[in-house]
Design a protein around this motif. Sequence first.
Motif, PDB file in Angstrom:
ATOM      1  N   PHE A  56       0.871  -1.176   0.000  1.00 24.50           N
ATOM      2  CA  PHE A  56       0.000   0.000   0.000  1.00 24.50           C
ATOM      3  C   PHE A  56       0.902   1.219   0.000  1.00 24.50           C
ATOM      4  N   GLN A  57       0.348   2.380  -0.314  1.00 26.82           N
ATOM      5  CA  GLN A  57       1.146   3.598  -0.425  1.00 26.82           C
ATOM      6  C   GLN A  57       1.334   4.202   0.959  1.00 26.82           C
ATOM      7  N   TYR A  58       2.486   3.962   1.564  1.00 22.48           N
ATOM      8  CA  TYR A  58       2.755   4.464   2.912  1.00 22.48           C
ATOM      9  C   TYR A  58       3.154   5.939   2.874  1.00 22.48           C
ATOM     10  N   GLU A 112     -10.229  -1.565   4.190  1.00 19.49           N
ATOM     11  CA  GLU A 112      -9.886  -0.265   3.616  1.00 19.49           C
ATOM     12  C   GLU A 112      -9.229   0.653   4.641  1.00 19.49           C
ATOM     13  N   THR A 113      -9.182   1.949   4.322  1.00 19.90           N
ATOM     14  CA  THR A 113      -8.377   2.919   5.053  1.00 19.90           C
ATOM     15  C   THR A 113      -8.665   2.947   6.547  1.00 19.90           C
ATOM     16  N   GLY A 114      -9.921   2.859   6.931  1.00 18.40           N
ATOM     17  CA  GLY A 114     -10.256   2.905   8.351  1.00 18.40           C
ATOM     18  C   GLY A 114      -9.568   1.826   9.155  1.00 18.40           C
ATOM     19  N   SER A 115      -9.439   0.659   8.571  1.00 17.39           N
ATOM     20  CA  SER A 115      -8.787  -0.441   9.284  1.00 17.39           C
ATOM     21  C   SER A 115      -7.294  -0.199   9.468  1.00 17.39           C
ATOM     22  N   TYR A 116      -6.685   0.569   8.567  1.00 18.98           N
ATOM     23  CA  TYR A 116      -5.279   0.925   8.732  1.00 18.98           C
ATOM     24  C   TYR A 116      -5.119   1.923   9.890  1.00 18.98           C
ATOM     25  N   LEU A 117      -6.101   2.821  10.050  1.00 15.08           N
ATOM     26  CA  LEU A 117      -6.096   3.712  11.202  1.00 15.08           C
ATOM     27  C   LEU A 117      -6.205   2.904  12.489  1.00 15.08           C
ATOM     28  N   VAL A 152       1.435  -5.095   6.362  1.00 19.14           N
ATOM     29  CA  VAL A 152       1.316  -3.660   6.647  1.00 19.14           C
ATOM     30  C   VAL A 152       2.693  -3.080   6.983  1.00 19.14           C
TER      31      VAL A 152
END
Length: 221
Positions: free
Chosen positions: A76-78, A138-143, A189
């Motif tokens: 993913f784009q870190y 999606e993005t929320g799970s990365y948060l 991740v």
Amino acid sequence: MKVKEALQQRKATRAFLPREVEKEKIIRILDAARHAPSGTNTQPWQVAVVTGEKRRRLGDLMETAFRSGQAGAMEFQYYPEVWEGIYKARRRACGLQMYSTLNISREETQRQQEQWAANYRGFDAPVMMFFFIDRILETGSYLDYGLFIQSIMLMAVEEGLATCPQAALGEYPQIVKRELGYPDDKKLVVGLALGYEDERALVNSYRTPRDEVEQFSRFFE
């Protein structure tokens, strides 16, 4: 230990003692961190705790890939594709602070490469953790994942341990997933180095600065 004390003591540690971490401590850390919040209680974290010969082999494989010129590619784009403004300045200052602490000049590219290569060995920490997430999320799970990893780092401080969260350990996902047996529907991740800090190591002697509250906050009444 108060939360404030753990927050202030935590730092990115880049040199560890050759001392194994007790499995009981790792379990206590993870047992506390599992209480981190996540949107609708999805709990997206999946953790691989790697020690011993498997840790050494993984580190060797990733370091070899780096030294052979194989470009790392996270799943993913870190980071931004183009660094600008204050973020470019902070990133540059962070690197300069480390290299100046180690007395590595801009011209000493070989020494710079050697220091960077240590990333892929997890700085020789006795424990490397790899964090996976289902590809459908999606993005929320990365948060949410950030909250979980921060919880691990704070608990590590309480247990007398040091950590270094590492995007670099996520740069060769195919190597890691192949060696650990994770399928392709999982994304790698990031990783985390965990162990006992070598307090005599020069690389652990500096701390990166933080902005004051008034520099990043606005209050409305």
